[in-house]
Structures are given as C-alpha cells and as structure tokens.
Design an enzyme around this catalytic site. Structure first.
Site, PDB file in Angstrom:
ATOM      1  N   THR A   6      -5.487   2.310  -1.988  1.00  0.00           N
ATOM      2  CA  THR A   6      -6.738   1.546  -1.918  1.00  0.00           C
ATOM      3  C   THR A   6      -7.360   1.592  -0.535  1.00  0.00           C
ATOM      4  OG1 THR A   6      -6.026   0.027  -3.637  1.00  0.00           O
ATOM      5  CG2 THR A   6      -7.699  -0.792  -2.130  1.00  0.00           C
ATOM      6  N   SER A  14      -1.032   5.526  -5.288  1.00  0.00           N
ATOM      7  CA  SER A  14       0.444   5.501  -5.212  1.00  0.00           C
ATOM      8  C   SER A  14       1.096   5.391  -6.581  1.00  0.00           C
ATOM      9  CB  SER A  14       0.928   4.404  -4.270  1.00  0.00           C
ATOM     10  OG  SER A  14       0.872   3.146  -4.876  1.00  0.00           O
ATOM     11  N   THR A  68      -0.532   0.230  -2.486  1.00  0.00           N
ATOM     12  CA  THR A  68       0.394  -0.913  -2.550  1.00  0.00           C
ATOM     13  C   THR A  68       1.282  -0.886  -3.798  1.00  0.00           C
ATOM     14  OG1 THR A  68      -1.237  -2.311  -3.670  1.00  0.00           O
ATOM     15  CG2 THR A  68      -1.160  -2.424  -1.264  1.00  0.00           C
TER      16      THR A  68
HETATM   17  N1  ASP Z   1      -3.531   1.667  -7.156  1.00  0.00           N
HETATM   18  C1  ASP Z   1      -3.533   1.536  -5.715  1.00  0.00           C
HETATM   19  C2  ASP Z   1      -2.405   2.372  -5.151  1.00  0.00           C
HETATM   20  O1  ASP Z   1      -1.305   1.963  -5.241  1.00  0.00           O
HETATM   21  C3  ASP Z   1      -3.390   0.110  -5.330  1.00  0.00           C
HETATM   22  C4  ASP Z   1      -3.413  -0.153  -3.836  1.00  0.00           C
HETATM   23  O2  ASP Z   1      -3.306   0.698  -3.011  1.00  0.00           O
HETATM   24  O3  ASP Z   1      -3.509  -1.339  -3.491  1.00  0.00           O
HETATM   25  O4  ASP Z   1      -2.639   3.426  -4.630  1.00  0.00           O
END
Ligand code: ASP
Length: 325
Positions: free
Chosen positions: A12, A54, A85
């Site tokens: 993100t 991720s 995350t």
């Molecule tokens: N879907 C995103 C990821 O994990 C969520 C984030 O980065 O907060 O890449």
C-alpha cells in the site's frame, strides 16, 4: 551519518489507484520525495527487487531479501524494507530465521494508506523506521504506528487502523515519539550475523473446526513435509482423528500443535486430548510462538536438515525472542 539501504517491495505504501483498486506503482525514489527530512537522518541508497502487493509474497521472495541483505551487509549500517502489511509479519518472521544474531537493524515497515494520500501513516512509518535503524543495535523488527515489534512477535490485528500490528505474547521492543526513541528491551544478540539460504516451503496449516472431515487430515500427505495443526485452547486432537495423526507421523511428517487462541499459547499436557499425544509422539508444540513465526520457523528448520532430531532441536531453539517457554 549512518548509511541505510532502503529495500522497496511494493504494498500500500507505494500504491496508487488503478481501475481495479490500489496497486503498487511508486519507485523507492518516489517514496523518498515524500519524506525530504530523511536526508537529515541518514544517507540512503535504494533497491527494488520486486514490486508487488504482499498478498503475492512467497518464500522465494524472502530468499531474495536475505540475499540482498547478505551481499550488502558490510556496506550499510542498517536496512529498511518497505512491504505490504498483509504478509509483513510472515516476512519479518522468515527474515528472523534466515538472518540470525545480526547487530545491524533490519527493519520492516509499510502503511495502511498510500504515501501519496493527504491523510496517511506512510510518511511517519518510513521516517520512524529510518530513525530507529540509525538509533543503535537491533535484529529483525517491525516499525509501525510508533511501535517497534520483534520480527517473530508481530501479527496484523487490524485491517484498517494505523496501529495495524500487535506484539503477541511479548512486550514491544521500543516506541517512537516524534524524534525520540524509547527502548524497553536492550538488544544483546550481536554475535553474528549468521545467514541461511534455504527454506523448505512444503509446510501446511490445518485449522481445526468442529466436524472437519477426516480426509482433511491426510490432504497434505503427498505434498508436505511439515504440518501445523491449529487446534483449540491449550491444544489437543479430537478422538476420531487419532488414526490420521498416526499415519502422518508414521510417514515421517513433522507435526506441530498450535492453538487458534492468539494470546498465551499452547500447553498440550494439560488435558488428556493433548497429553496423550505428548506421551505417545513427544509431539512438538508452539507454546507462546505466533503462527507466523511457527510456519516460517518450520520452513527454515526443514530447510536445514532432514534429521528429525535436528529439526526438533532447531524448532525448539529460541530465536529473536520467538519462544519464552
Ligand atoms: N494488500 C496490501 C499489501 O499487503 C495491504 C497493505 O500494504 O497494507 O500489499
């Protein structure tokens, strides 16, 4: 001034809107343009080995990160990894096993909102990470929402709020308030570094639900070397699956009992449904380890040895604060 290598991997923090939703698009140089104060904290080089949400991170990506850090270890005072995350806690745990006894900080961070949005946690998390990486010794850790969490102890416990991560069954290592770093746990594991370059990802997680089909127990038989059974409470196996458990163990699978309960861990000797397994198989259990640490530690242990006694020894060794029992 300390020299930090910023390793950008997507998530993100580096995302922008696409027709289907947020997707990684910003380069590490773009990220740094949003935090001009970084130049007063450290000297920075950047690298971007992959650029993904991720959700798409796999064990092969952890080995890429290990390789970058190993090859650059002498050149830098610390490493900051920008990561999505969703699987950040898995990557932090995996790196804790792949790079042990490091004196140089290996910090993972990310954000709940893209760095390009007006209202975002990204700038604070990134600046905090650089500041912490320059503030002294530390192993693999997560800096997020003003908290510093050991790489083996983090879990994403909120999908939207800025305090997305919790430290499970262990205190936070430090907190960061503006420019001030307050350390609660001194770091003293600096006899390394020791790098490991292999993982065995033939690991399966079986989460028990009441009435789960007996066949589910054997589903992993052909494609897995290690199975984590996420049981209930302090741990146990329902009577009707004892034959299946026997089959898994006879076929040489490493079986580990974990619990679905987040806090306080397993202790399978307490009830007969667990105690009998301890007696009969000396079944391994997770005690106070997180699930993220358990599965990545099992991949690491299976990647180092085929000898059941050695796998057991590696799994039971406390690494980067993962196990207190
Ligand atoms: N879907 C995103 C990821 O994990 C969520 C984030 O980065 O907060 O890449």
């Amino acid at each position: 001034m300390k020299k930090i290598l910023l390793i950008a991997t997507g998530g993100t923090i580096a995302s922008e809107p696409s027709a289907d939703g947020l997707a990684p698009s910003l380069t590490p140089e773009d990220l740094l343009r949003y935090i001009p104060d970084a130049k007063d904290i450290c000297e920075l080089d950047t690298v971007q080995p992959f650029h993904i949400d991720s959700t798409n991170v796999a064990p092969s990506h952890w080995l890429i990160l290990e390789d970058i850090i190993e090859k650059n270890y002498e050149k830098y005072d610390g490493f900051v990894i920008c990561h999505g995350t969703d699987t950040l806690a898995y990557t932090a745990a995996a790196l804790s096993y792949l790079i042990q006894h490091t004196r140089k900080p290996i910090i993972l961070t990310g954000a709940q909102k893209p760095i390009s949005e007006d209202s975002t946690d990204a700038k604070t998390n990134l600046i905090d990470s650089l500041r912490f990486a320059c503030s002294g010794d530390c192993g693999v850790a997560i800096v997020f929402g003003g908290q510093v969490i050991a790489g083996t102890r983090a879990r994403k416990t909120r999908t939207k709020s800025y305090n997305a991560f919790s430290s499970i069954n262990f205190p936070e290592l430090a907190s960061i308030h503006d420019t001030r770093v307050v350390r609660y746990i001194p770091y003293n594991d600096d006899k390394g570094p020791v790098f490991y370059r292999s993982l065995n990802d033939r690991v399966f997680l079986l989460k028990l639900i009441p009435g789960i089909a007996e066949a589910a127990f054997l589903a992993a038989l052909d494609f897995c070397d290690g199975i984590v059974i996420e049981s209930y409470g302090v741990g146990g196996i329902p009577d009707i699956y004892l034959d299946e458990l026997d089959e898994l163990i006879k076929k040489g699978k490493t079986v580990i009992m974990a619990t679905q309960v987040t806090q306080e861990g397993s202790d399978i000797k307490v009830y007969e449904v667990g105690g009998r397994l301890k007696k009969r198989y000396k079944l391994l259990e997770t005690y106070d380890m997180t699930l993220e640490a358990t599965v990545t530690k099992l991949m690491w242990a299976l990647g180092q040895s085929k000898d059941p006694a050695e796998i057991r020894r590696l799994f039971c060794t406390s690494i980067n604060y993962d196990l207190l029992f």
